[in-house]
Design an enzyme around this catalytic site. Sequence first.
Site, PDB file in Angstrom:
ATOM      1  N   ARG A 167       0.853  -1.192   0.000  1.00 48.71           N
ATOM      2  CA  ARG A 167       0.000   0.000   0.000  1.00 48.71           C
ATOM      3  C   ARG A 167       0.884   1.236   0.000  1.00 48.71           C
ATOM      4  O   ARG A 167       2.073   1.177   0.280  1.00 48.71           O
ATOM      5  CB  ARG A 167      -1.035   0.004   1.125  1.00 48.71           C
ATOM      6  CG  ARG A 167      -0.678  -0.515   2.463  1.00 48.71           C
ATOM      7  CD  ARG A 167       0.405   0.173   3.221  1.00 48.71           C
ATOM      8  NE  ARG A 167       0.228   1.607   3.276  1.00 48.71           N
ATOM      9  CZ  ARG A 167       1.210   2.476   3.410  1.00 48.71           C
ATOM     10  NH1 ARG A 167       2.471   2.074   3.492  1.00 48.71           N
ATOM     11  NH2 ARG A 167       0.999   3.763   3.449  1.00 48.71           N
ATOM     12  N   GLY A 168       0.233   2.384  -0.328  1.00 49.03           N
ATOM     13  CA  GLY A 168       0.994   3.625  -0.523  1.00 49.03           C
ATOM     14  C   GLY A 168       0.972   3.942  -2.016  1.00 49.03           C
ATOM     15  O   GLY A 168       1.224   3.062  -2.855  1.00 49.03           O
ATOM     16  N   ALA A 169       0.647   5.202  -2.326  1.00 57.15           N
ATOM     17  CA  ALA A 169       0.341   5.561  -3.720  1.00 57.15           C
ATOM     18  C   ALA A 169       1.455   5.183  -4.723  1.00 57.15           C
ATOM     19  O   ALA A 169       1.184   4.495  -5.720  1.00 57.15           O
ATOM     20  CB  ALA A 169       0.027   7.058  -3.800  1.00 57.15           C
ATOM     21  N   ASP A 176      -2.222  10.983  -2.015  1.00 57.33           N
ATOM     22  CA  ASP A 176      -2.640   9.961  -2.987  1.00 57.33           C
ATOM     23  C   ASP A 176      -3.094  10.562  -4.309  1.00 57.33           C
ATOM     24  O   ASP A 176      -3.037   9.913  -5.345  1.00 57.33           O
ATOM     25  CB  ASP A 176      -3.749   9.099  -2.394  1.00 57.33           C
ATOM     26  CG  ASP A 176      -3.191   8.220  -1.289  1.00 57.33           C
ATOM     27  OD1 ASP A 176      -3.036   8.722  -0.164  1.00 57.33           O
ATOM     28  OD2 ASP A 176      -2.849   7.062  -1.581  1.00 57.33           O
ATOM     29  N   ASN A 222      -5.403  12.371   1.035  1.00 54.98           N
ATOM     30  CA  ASN A 222      -4.414  11.544   1.731  1.00 54.98           C
ATOM     31  C   ASN A 222      -5.165  10.749   2.789  1.00 54.98           C
ATOM     32  O   ASN A 222      -6.388  10.898   2.949  1.00 54.98           O
ATOM     33  CB  ASN A 222      -3.309  12.414   2.348  1.00 54.98           C
ATOM     34  CG  ASN A 222      -2.139  11.566   2.849  1.00 54.98           C
ATOM     35  OD1 ASN A 222      -1.645  10.693   2.131  1.00 54.98           O
ATOM     36  ND2 ASN A 222      -1.704  11.795   4.075  1.00 54.98           N
TER      37      ASN A 222
END
Length: 369
Positions: free
Chosen positions: A41-43, A242, A252
């Site tokens: 996960r994480g943009a 994001d 975000n």
Amino acid sequence: MELRDGTVRLIDQRRLPAAEVYLELKDYRQVALAIRDLAVRGAPVIGVTAACGLALEARRLAQEAPPPPPREALERLGLAAEELGATRPTAVNLFWAIDRVLEAARRAAAGAPRGLPPAENIARAVEEQALALAREDVDINRRLGRYGQELIRDGDGVLTHCNAGSLATVDYGTAVGVIRAAHEGGKRVHVYVDETRPVLQGARLTAWEMVKAGIPATLITDNMAASLMRRGLIQVVVVGADRVARNGDFANKIGTYGVAVLAREHGIPFYAAVPTPTIDLSLASGQDIPIEERDPSEVTHLAGVRIAPEGIEVANPAFDVTPHRYVTGIITEKGVVHPPFDATLLRLFEGGIPIAPELSPGHDHQGKE
Ligand code: MRU
């Protein structure tokens, strides 16, 4: 995360910090599940991971006997791209990376060199593009970190929310990259890590990164930020994003908006650390950003244990939108931009002229007029 020998290998973020377990994903469907279920996960990193998922699929198509003709190969790659794109709606990096890969595949299909089967040519182009995106991400974060660390002074308390660290990127991190760069440059920073309910990316992941990097940090629950600001412990806030709209509104992790309002109330500069692939100029404002609603069990349960009664209604938006008026500056790999963002973000893309802190008129390093 890495792509090697027909495998996407990544640390399972759901298991951190208790266990450092690596997943070995063999096809794009496994990659899609890993993204959907937050193993990764994480943009920025979900974009690169999806690109690697497409590389697995392109390679599989090239190994079919006989391999599909170029048009069919592109169509089937397009179907895989749709599945990967359906995993998480908010971070624009996912769609940006998928588009970059499909574009490379189309170019390869149109121009296969003599003697090379078109599907093989497509597979090579897709693999190269995925690996290029991974390299580019690390480079972007390091450059962004260099610009961002200028905004942090020796002795600052820095608050961050969620995890915008090396786990959320291919390496180094965006908001955490800024903190890392300041620390590596010899500044004494103290990081305040919001735990970030409901999924605890701060407590589980950012805290883990801080301990690993030896950066002094204090973990706080989300409802402590106001009190710490009031006590003068926090001099600057840096968070990830994001998706950033044209006017500087940005999505975000849920809770970011509240932190921004608190920072304004206490006169604390509030920065978003944002690689340019996170900026979506097609959206006029944050109102247009799709916000992912996740499973209620993330709220009703903690580490698998039910903490709320059966039958209670639950809201679980994974992100919120921080209006641009609360944002002191947006730190990118091309420099730091300040309001009015609808003009400065455009300039960033048009000229590619770096808008470094020292070149941005009317602002000192804390971004105040
Ligand atoms: O739901 P998540 O954990 O994927 O949300 C992540 C965030 O909100 C991060 O702050 C954002 O992706 C930036 S990561 C460099």
